[in-house]
Design an enzyme around this catalytic site. Structure first.
Site, PDB file in Angstrom:
ATOM      1  N   ASN A 180     -32.305  12.376  11.792  1.00 47.80           N
ATOM      2  CA  ASN A 180     -32.816  11.201  12.504  1.00 47.80           C
ATOM      3  C   ASN A 180     -33.822  10.425  11.665  1.00 47.80           C
ATOM      4  O   ASN A 180     -33.836   9.194  11.680  1.00 47.80           O
ATOM      5  CB  ASN A 180     -33.425  11.626  13.843  1.00 47.80           C
ATOM      6  CG  ASN A 180     -32.390  12.260  14.736  1.00 47.80           C
ATOM      7  OD1 ASN A 180     -31.298  11.731  14.901  1.00 47.80           O
ATOM      8  ND2 ASN A 180     -32.713  13.417  15.301  1.00 47.80           N
ATOM      9  N   ASP A 181     -34.675  11.126  10.927  1.00 43.77           N
ATOM     10  CA  ASP A 181     -35.564  10.440   9.990  1.00 43.77           C
ATOM     11  C   ASP A 181     -34.761   9.669   8.954  1.00 43.77           C
ATOM     12  O   ASP A 181     -34.981   8.476   8.723  1.00 43.77           O
ATOM     13  CB  ASP A 181     -36.465  11.452   9.270  1.00 43.77           C
ATOM     14  CG  ASP A 181     -37.625  11.924  10.118  1.00 43.77           C
ATOM     15  OD1 ASP A 181     -38.277  11.078  10.747  1.00 43.77           O
ATOM     16  OD2 ASP A 181     -37.872  13.133  10.152  1.00 43.77           O
TER      17      ASP A 181
END
Length: 392
Positions: A180-181
């Protein structure tokens, strides 16, 4: 292992040559976006806290040249300016630099964090309408979680990704990559590139907003669509997948291999290789839909067949039959593999201190070779003066 910092010179300038990016970011999402834009040719000025800098500098071991290897992976080729934004003089100097020089601002401070220093999107774009300003948040600009802090594992849990990770009956697991980062960094880069493209025609910048939660929802898009259509929650399939069978890892006599027989034709070939041709004619397994419905029965029989031979012999036979397959490699095997070497994607920073994965895109057959070295904290504070940019 062999690496190269400039294995092949780019025949023409990189796409973002001449673009200046100011990264008011830390940890991973904004720095990853900055790394992408920098590898595409932009000059990236990383703004760090004078009190220790980016948290990721200490996210080790391993450490390389005084900073975590992870920090090198997403911050090579940037310049580092160390400031205390709560100091009005520092904030004023940064604001002045952005107005004079910047095309893009990336920021992933908590909601409202830049506004209190006079560095928010509306404040800066009022001074420079051509500025592209990208907010990278945890949960987005609206909603009850707008101000909630978030890191990748938390977002994996809240967005439902962890609910279908792992195998049946196993403890809940997260994807052990900060998807997700990194995904949010990718979406930020895509949004910034689109805004810069539109700016060419309009002359105006704009505000781009991305978040870890929205990225996680997009990763789970197929599972969400399936649930909304059927009302059935996604299962947990381990190395397999919900809608294609067989498409998973199988145990052989001496190890485990991955096999992806993604259609009926490949399944029939698989049965021939395994010397179980009757399975392909069995109505329970003749089509993918039928195989999904009788998954456990089929997978048990295929495991029994695979256990009769070793990995090497099965992989050779499957390759000869054109069935997608491969060993489950460890990272040391990956970096030494001839395919990895042939792609020349592992690159040494210009000072030779660290080796990183280069940008996974090529232009005209050439991978962008702008690697640069990783900056020391505050090494480029002089850039806030009127001096020209210097790429590390």
């Amino acid at each position: 292992m062999t690496t190269s910092s400039t294995a092949k010179s780019d025949a023409k300038p990189l796409p973002l040559d001449g673009v200046c990016v100011v990264e008011i970011g830390h940890s991973l999402a904004a720095p990853y976006a900055g790394m992408i834009l920098g590898a595409l040719g932009a000059d990236v000025i990383k703004i760090e806290s004078v009190d220790g800098g980016d948290y990721a500098r200490d996210w080790g071991p391993p450490f390389v040249d005084g900073a975590a290897a992870l920090f090198h992976a997403v911050n090579h080729g940037k310049s580092s300016v160390a400031l205390s934004l709560s100091n009005p003089g520092d904030a004023d100097a940064l604001r002045d630099f952005i107005v004079r020089r910047a095309d893009v601002v990336l920021q992933n401070l908590k909601a409202g964090g830049t506004d209190k220093y006079g560095l928010g999107a509306e404040q800066l774009r009022a001074l420079k309408p051509s500025l592209v300003y990208c907010n990278l948040g945890a949960f987005g600009d609206n909603g009850p979680w707008r101000d909630k802090p978030g890191y990748d594992p938390l977002v994996q849990a809240l967005a439902g990704l962890m609910s279908f990770m792992g195998g049946p009956g196993e403890p809940l697991a997260r994807i052990p990559v900060s998807v997700n980062d990194m995904g949010t960094g990718l979406w930020a880069a895509i949004g910034v590139l689109a805004a810069l493209f539109r700016r060419q025609a309009s002359g105006d910048g704009e505000v781009v907003s991305v978040s870890l939660y929205e990225t996680a929802l997009s990763w789970g898009g197929m599972q969400i669509a399936d649930y909304l259509a059927s009302g059935v929650l996604p299962g947990r399939w381990g190395s397999g997948t919900a809608a294609i069978v067989p498409h998973q890892a199988f145990e052989c006599a001496d190890g485990t291999i991955m096999v992806a027989a993604g259609n009926d034709r490949l399944f029939r070939r698989l049965c021939d290789v395994l010397d179980v041709p009757a399975l392909a004619d069995d109505p329970r397994f003749a089509t993918n839909g039928a195989r999904v419905g009788h998954r456990d029965e089929l997978i048990d029989r295929l495991h029994d067949a695979f256990r009769r031979g070793n990995c090497a012999s099965w992989l050779a036979a499957l390759d000869a039959a054109g069935i997608p397959c491969g060993p489950i490699q460890t990272i040391d095997q990956v970096v030494e593999h001839e395919q990895t070497k042939a792609l020349d994607i592992l690159r040494a920073t210009d000072d030779g201190a660290a080796t990183v994965v280069g940008l996974p895109v090529s232009f005209g057959g050439a991978r962008p070779s702008k690697i640069g070295r990783t900056p020391k904290l505050g090494e480029h504070n002089h850039l806030l003066a009127n001096a020209p940019l210097e790429t590390p």
